[in-house]
Design an enzyme around this catalytic site. Sequence first.
Site, PDB file in Angstrom:
ATOM      1  N   LYS A  69       0.757  -1.221   0.039  1.00 30.15           N
ATOM      2  CA  LYS A  69      -0.182   0.255   0.131  1.00 30.15           C
ATOM      3  C   LYS A  69       0.852   1.290   0.188  1.00 30.15           C
ATOM      4  CE  LYS A  69      -4.385   0.781   0.824  1.00 30.15           C
ATOM      5  NZ  LYS A  69      -5.377   0.021  -0.249  1.00 30.15           N
ATOM      6  N   THR A 112      -4.037  -5.421   0.758  1.00 32.41           N
ATOM      7  CA  THR A 112      -3.309  -4.185   1.005  1.00 32.41           C
ATOM      8  C   THR A 112      -4.414  -3.115   2.022  1.00 32.41           C
ATOM      9  OG1 THR A 112      -4.121  -3.003  -0.903  1.00 32.41           O
ATOM     10  CG2 THR A 112      -2.241  -4.347  -1.130  1.00 32.41           C
ATOM     11  N   ASP A 113      -5.687  -3.435   1.809  1.00 34.55           N
ATOM     12  CA  ASP A 113      -6.613  -2.645   2.676  1.00 34.55           C
ATOM     13  C   ASP A 113      -6.327  -2.798   4.141  1.00 34.55           C
ATOM     14  OD1 ASP A 113      -8.901  -0.836   2.733  1.00 34.55           O
ATOM     15  OD2 ASP A 113      -9.923  -2.221   3.850  1.00 34.55           O
ATOM     16  N   PHE A 153      31.830  29.247 -11.225  1.00 32.69           N
ATOM     17  CA  PHE A 153      32.038  27.905 -12.041  1.00 32.69           C
ATOM     18  C   PHE A 153      32.654  28.407 -13.380  1.00 32.69           C
ATOM     19  CE2 PHE A 153      30.483  24.827 -15.296  1.00 32.69           C
ATOM     20  CZ  PHE A 153      31.118  23.772 -14.813  1.00 32.69           C
ATOM     21  N   ARG A 173      28.604  33.666  -9.637  1.00 34.43           N
ATOM     22  CA  ARG A 173      27.207  33.425 -10.132  1.00 34.43           C
ATOM     23  C   ARG A 173      26.161  33.194  -8.956  1.00 34.43           C
ATOM     24  NH1 ARG A 173      27.231  26.739 -11.739  1.00 34.43           N
ATOM     25  NH2 ARG A 173      28.080  26.103  -9.907  1.00 34.43           N
ATOM     26  N   ILE A 181      28.951  22.847  -8.085  1.00 31.07           N
ATOM     27  CA  ILE A 181      28.014  22.110  -7.163  1.00 31.07           C
ATOM     28  C   ILE A 181      28.840  20.702  -6.787  1.00 31.07           C
ATOM     29  CG2 ILE A 181      25.889  20.850  -6.980  1.00 31.07           C
ATOM     30  CD1 ILE A 181      24.856  23.027  -9.150  1.00 31.07           C
ATOM     31  N   GLN A 182      29.591  20.214  -7.306  1.00 33.98           N
ATOM     32  CA  GLN A 182      30.581  18.894  -6.907  1.00 33.98           C
ATOM     33  C   GLN A 182      31.114  19.312  -5.929  1.00 33.98           C
ATOM     34  OE1 GLN A 182      30.013  19.996 -10.319  1.00 33.98           O
ATOM     35  NE2 GLN A 182      30.009  18.640 -11.743  1.00 33.98           N
ATOM     36  N   ASN A 242      20.900  21.564 -10.466  1.00 31.78           N
ATOM     37  CA  ASN A 242      21.487  22.856 -11.070  1.00 31.78           C
ATOM     38  C   ASN A 242      20.315  23.734 -11.381  1.00 31.78           C
ATOM     39  OD1 ASN A 242      22.811  25.293 -11.651  1.00 31.78           O
ATOM     40  ND2 ASN A 242      24.169  24.324 -12.761  1.00 31.78           N
TER      41      ASN A 242
HETATM   42  O1  LIG Z   1      28.534  23.532 -10.514  1.00 29.94           O
HETATM   43  C1  LIG Z   1      28.395  23.170 -11.636  1.00 29.94           C
HETATM   44  N1  LIG Z   1      28.934  21.997 -12.169  1.00 29.94           N
HETATM   45  C2  LIG Z   1      28.683  21.573 -13.358  1.00 29.94           C
HETATM   46  O2  LIG Z   1      29.111  20.360 -13.778  1.00 29.94           O
HETATM   47  C3  LIG Z   1      27.950  22.398 -14.310  1.00 29.94           C
HETATM   48  N2  LIG Z   1      27.790  22.578 -15.534  1.00 29.94           N
HETATM   49  C4  LIG Z   1      27.108  23.509 -16.040  1.00 29.94           C
HETATM   50  O3  LIG Z   1      26.872  23.745 -17.208  1.00 29.94           O
HETATM   51  N3  LIG Z   1      27.052  24.306 -15.083  1.00 29.94           N
HETATM   52  C5  LIG Z   1      27.544  23.544 -13.880  1.00 29.94           C
HETATM   53  N4  LIG Z   1      27.806  24.066 -12.621  1.00 29.94           N
END
Ligand SMILES: O=c1[nH]c(=O)c2[nH]c(=O)[nH]c2[nH]1
Length: 314
Positions: free
Chosen positions: A13, A73-74, A186, A203, A251-252, A278
């Site tokens: 459920k 499941t009820d 970036f 950014r 971001i990585q 992103n």
């Molecule tokens: O932090 C980022 N990682 C990426 O791999 C990526 N690729 C992208 O176009 N912008 C960003 N920004």
Amino acid sequence: MNSEFSFSTSYGKLRVPVYRVYATPLRDVMPIPESEFVRRENILFAYEIDVDVLGENFLPAYTHGDNSNVVATDSMKNFVLRQALEFEGSTLEEFLNALGRRFLFTYAQMERLRLSARELPFAQVIVPEQGVGIFVESHLLFKRSHNDYAVAMLSFERDQQGAPLLTDHRCGHVGMELFKVTGSSFSHFVRDQYTTLPERVDRPLFIFLDAYWKYQDSAALLASDHEYYVPAEQVRDLLQVVFHEFVSESIQHLVHEMGKRLLARFPQLAEVSFEAQNRTRDQIAVSSSDETVKVYSDPFSAYGVIRLTVSRQV
Ligand SMILES: O=c1[nH]c(=O)c2[nH]c(=O)[nH]c2[nH]1
């Protein structure tokens, strides 16, 4: 059984809504520097529960229309709601643990079980206290919040004696949407004939973020003193503080920093993982008199996704 085929099935459920009022408060969690969170009152303990039964012994329902090993499941939905009334603990994971064990005790037909849940977040409404100018959180009135929320998943099977055994768990906090207006870059990425993205040393970074964690030992997750319990609110606050403080190259880079800080702060965790989208907006205009003043708008609709799992070395 039909020998021509092999089968993999589960049934259950999904999204059983549970609104338990006056559950036991969560107290005495260890404070961390990144968060004010130290207690959850649990006046309104609201979650949506998924029940998934796995195994082979209900296969005849599929192959021969024989429902003799099928728990409706009820009935599962009714079972979840009844257990919510009995529940004496104070965390989502304790509830899933009590529920999973009780399901396997009650139904010999169930070999394995996976329980998942999502918090239905409610915020206490702010009201004036007797007297002038003092506002407090209502203990009666809550408003539904469509904000980020906690999740959890616990899996069970049976030991050789048939007793319930917790085999896996994953906790999480998902649906965060965080916009940092300055202090992210970036740049120096691969440039070729397909590159249109400008290099940006500063950014406006807008991310959607889901975070998950596992304990080294599920006993720390489920201990009733909660000394080593990791509240999702503290994880959320820690991630926000890292984003606030850290000037990332990508971001990585940011999720790696978040992973390091989480594992340093919570030695009881074995692994943390992230899925970040992103959602950065496109820059449209910059003020000619003050270059910190800018306007952004929605970008092309596809978005990048960055995943990371950080595990403690054993
Ligand atoms: O932090 C980022 N990682 C990426 O791999 C990526 N690729 C992208 O176009 N912008 C960003 N920004």
